[in-house]
Scaffold this motif. Sequence first.
Motif, mmCIF file in Angstrom:
data_model
loop_
_atom_site.group_PDB
_atom_site.id
_atom_site.type_symbol
_atom_site.label_atom_id
_atom_site.label_comp_id
_atom_site.label_asym_id
_atom_site.label_seq_id
_atom_site.Cartn_x
_atom_site.Cartn_y
_atom_site.Cartn_z
ATOM 1 N N TRP A 1 0.827 -1.206 0.000
ATOM 2 C CA TRP A 1 0.000 0.000 0.000
ATOM 3 C C TRP A 1 0.863 1.258 0.000
ATOM 4 N N ARG A 2 2.040 1.181 0.581
ATOM 5 C CA ARG A 2 2.887 2.365 0.692
ATOM 6 C C ARG A 2 3.461 2.801 -0.648
ATOM 7 N N VAL A 3 3.544 1.893 -1.612
ATOM 8 C CA VAL A 3 4.083 2.257 -2.923
ATOM 9 C C VAL A 3 3.000 2.815 -3.842
ATOM 10 N N ILE A 4 1.758 2.784 -3.411
ATOM 11 C CA ILE A 4 0.657 3.344 -4.205
ATOM 12 C C ILE A 4 0.664 4.857 -4.047
ATOM 13 N N ASP A 5 0.396 5.551 -5.133
ATOM 14 C CA ASP A 5 0.241 7.006 -5.067
ATOM 15 C C ASP A 5 -0.930 7.311 -4.132
ATOM 16 N N PRO A 6 -0.694 7.974 -2.987
ATOM 17 C CA PRO A 6 -1.785 8.173 -2.023
ATOM 18 C C PRO A 6 -2.938 9.012 -2.556
ATOM 19 N N SER A 7 -2.680 9.807 -3.616
ATOM 20 C CA SER A 7 -3.781 10.590 -4.181
ATOM 21 C C SER A 7 -4.829 9.697 -4.839
#
Length: 388
Positions: A270-276
């Motif tokens: 989840w941390r490598v996903i663009d948080p936007s």
Amino acid sequence: MRLATLATLSCAFVTAAFATFDVSRYPTASELVLAQLPADVHPIRSVRVKSPTEGLLTLHLPAAGTRLPEGTIWGEFDPERLQLESEAVALARTLLTEKETPKLRLDLARTAAELAERRAELERQAGMLTRIAEDPTLAELYASESLMTAPGESKPPAKSALGTQEITALATRLRTQLALIDDVLLYAGTPRENELEQRALELKLKAQEIEVAQRLGEFRLALPFDGEVSLIPPPPANGKPLRVPLGADLALIQDFSAIQARVPIRRTEWRVIDPSQLQLRYAGRGRKPLTSSFQRSLVQETSGREELVYVFQFPEIHRAAARPLTGGQVMMQLVLNLNEPARIIPKIDLILAAPAAFRDAGWEAGVAAVIPGARLLALGETHLAISP
């Protein structure tokens, strides 16, 4: 031979399973629910106020839910005394301006004038002694007037005159005093003296104002920002003062102009996903889902270790509906907005179709084997987003 036969049968079984897996029976969507997570929902700002002292607290609270501007006084300890101290320091400021400053200038001018008069007298005496020391006749006359009678003697002592050296030494001492007075007069009565003495009065008054302001800030409770005040102890009846001990919880001050939710992001993928691309959604029963958008990330300490936390904020149209969720943890969906439409397939269906493929190769390779030509777009806790 037997092993080869088993391998052939296994391959045929898997191939048959692959051939029968139909992705068309799964819905197409533009988002994937990554997980259900506990979220802390709270107003954008919240402060818990503790009692700074013990005593009677006079409350000035409006109706519950009333939004008050920053700086509003909502409670006071010993308000009569605080009012007297405020009036006293205001009066001291007025006296400084209207009385102390003019009096200071007058006193400094008077001191300078007295020093000037003293200097003139010393200069006259020093000049006289110098002339006496230079004229033997005047020295003898001056000596005859300086006879002294010792205490307890019945007749005056033998006549003794001040010699020229003694008169000269006395004149020298007077000249020394004149020089000291001249040094003082270089400062006394000047604008610089007025400036420094005025500054000393200002600093003394400023110290009193700071002390009173500190007491007012400590014992007069004001809102640090625009918000609502929620009293923690039961309110007293008929507007009477509330008796509180030192350090007791008094109130919560909360700013409901925006409502946020926080969730820990513990999974590496989840941390490598663009948080936007992430949203946090509350799907309560019998109500329209409430969706919040990513605002920022922060690192906070939890149970002695640092933890990455994402902060989401509800839009204004959902603010009233989200308000009842504040003050605790609720289960919310972490949702990923996909870059392209995808089939949302339960993990269990894929595993049952070909257990060996996923056990040996992992999710991405297993999807490619079970659904030839498909791509794994995102991985959730229970479902996969697959582009066939």
